[in-house]
Scaffold this active site. Structure first.
Site: not given
Length: 449
Positions: A271, A322
């Site tokens: 991220h 994810d």
């Protein structure tokens, strides 16, 4: 086993080449021959654009059970997390194997040949007895094998529920207890029992600075360093994480990781959304990678990370699905560029070739498979073929195949997936898991309340 493939069009790092023959043996590419206008006798034809197998560098397989259900109403990352805990509580080695097998088959059908599984649901629920303390991780490794793809099991240290101050962390909450080994040393002892195999490699992860006390970060980093294994970490996904770290340690999460030896060229921050200028410098100068997960980051309203600045500073980019809001690495690649366009109001931050490198070569490097992600002699015989004649991809000339795949194509346009020379998905049909939608529906129904 020797297998020969004829690629109607092949992406060879910088350009599209028509008529390429690949000879493979023992799961590797043994020869690459160009300018072959038609399939030679005995060769399997892969019509469309063939690229190296796609790498999904960040996955939580059980989050697939939350798809659609997470779209009801509003909320934040933190309210979504509460729903996620409910699914995690019901996972057993058997139910996780069934779900992950179907999820990894979905990935294969999307052209993904290797997945980085960020695995923290370690211990069996309710203290159920299993002979193997790694039963949950072994279930994931077996599931990848069943689905015909490679896996890097990023076994994750998850020891606390948050930071109190520089010297204390909060104990795991009830729904986090099964994630924890009690200490980083106990985590290292358990993970050391896991072994690499042909389709699987073992890596490490720090869940986040809020979940691993600062004085135990070095233990996790040392374990990965001694094995030259990949090390991943959720980093600055939420502003609340940054605020907690500043309050407890007087620094950002990136600085805390740097001070405890976590950053480096085998490390990937996942991220990397809310960073300071110094954070970007620390990540880039150390060669720490960045795994962007745009579909999840927008789904959870996390924000847009400074991917362009990170790469310019020296941080290699990879991509992950994810939470599996969708499983489509082409969409992740496209979103990387389009998000940056929205932020900057300018176009052309990455070429299609650069985005494909993030989705292939750099993703393999992030997961500890440096011999993958390219089409060349000696590389893994892992291939993804994208149709150039669907309603989404028909029209442009083949030399624009990379642009077509990234900016118009999708997982639905993947026609073939080859892993280790084996044809896992042929003409859009998975050869090993015959009814993937049914398998997904059945396994998810068993996990939802």
């Amino acid at each position: 086993m020797q297998v020969t493939y004829w690629l109607e069009h092949a992406w060879l790092d910088t350009h599209v080449e028509p008529g390429v023959v690949l000879e493979t043996d023992q799961g590797r590419i043994t020869a690459v021959r160009k300018e072959v206008p038609a399939p030679p006798p005995g060769a399997t034809a892969l019509r469309g654009l063939t690229i190296p197998g796609l790498a999904n560098a960040h996955s939580h397989a059980f989050h697939r059970a939350l798809r659609s259900a997470a779209q009801v109403g509003s909320g934040t990352f933190w309210t979504w997390r509460d729903v996620m805990y409910g699914v995690a509580a019901r996972l057993t080695p058997d139910t996780y194997h069934a779900l992950a097998r179907a999820v990894y088959a979905e990935m294969a059908m999307a052209g993904i040949t290797v997945v980085g599984e960020f695995h923290y649901v370690h211990h069996t629920p309710g203290g159920a007895a299993y002979d193997d303390p790694n039963a949950m991780g072994e279930a994931l490794i077996a599931a990848a094998d069943d689905a015909g793809i490679r896996i890097t099991l990023l076994d994750t240290a998850y020891l606390a529920s948050g930071m109190i101050d520089k010297y204390r962390s909060a104990e795991p909450e009830k729904h986090q207890l099964r994630f924890s080994d009690g200490s980083a040393q106990s985590w290292a002892e358990r993970v050391s029992l896991l072994k690499d195999r042909d389709h699987a490699r073992i890596g490490a992860a720090v869940h986040s600075v809020r979940a691993v006390p600062a004085d135990q970060l070095g233990t996790v980093a040392a374990w990965a360093g001694s094995r030259r294994a990949p090390l991943h970490v959720h980093l600055s996904e939420q502003t609340a994480e940054n605020e907690s770290c500043l309050a407890a340690h007087g620094c950002t999460p990136t600085r805390l990781l740097a001070d405890h030896g976590v950053l480096g060229p085998r490390t990937t921050g996942v991220h990397n959304t809310h960073l300071t200028d110094e954070d970007i410098r620390l990540l880039g100068s150390s060669g720490t990678g960045t795994c962007m997960c745009p579909t999840t980051e927008r789904d959870l309203a996390d924000g847009i990370g400074p991917a362009a600045r990170l790469q310019h500073a020296g941080s290699p980019l990879s991509l992950g699905s994810d939470s599996h809001a969708v499983i489509d690495i082409l969409e992740e690649a496209r979103a990387l560029e389009l998000n940056e366009r929205l932020r900057s109001r300018t176009r052309g931050h990455w070429t299609a070739a650069a985005l494909l490198r993030a989705a292939t070569d750099d993703g393999h490097n992030a997961l500890g498979w440096p011999e993958g992600g390219v089409i060349e002699t000696g590389a893994l015989a892992d291939l993804t073929t994208i149709a150039l004649d669907t309603v989404r991809t028909a029209g442009p000339v083949p030399r624009l195949g990379a642009e077509t795949a990234v900016f118009a194509g999708s997982a639905a346009d993947v026609r073939h997936t080859v892993v280790g020379g084996r044809h896992v998905v042929r003409d859009g049909v998975h050869a090993l898991v015959q009814d993937v939608p049914h398998a997904l529906a059945e396994s998810i129904a068993a996990l939802r309340p």
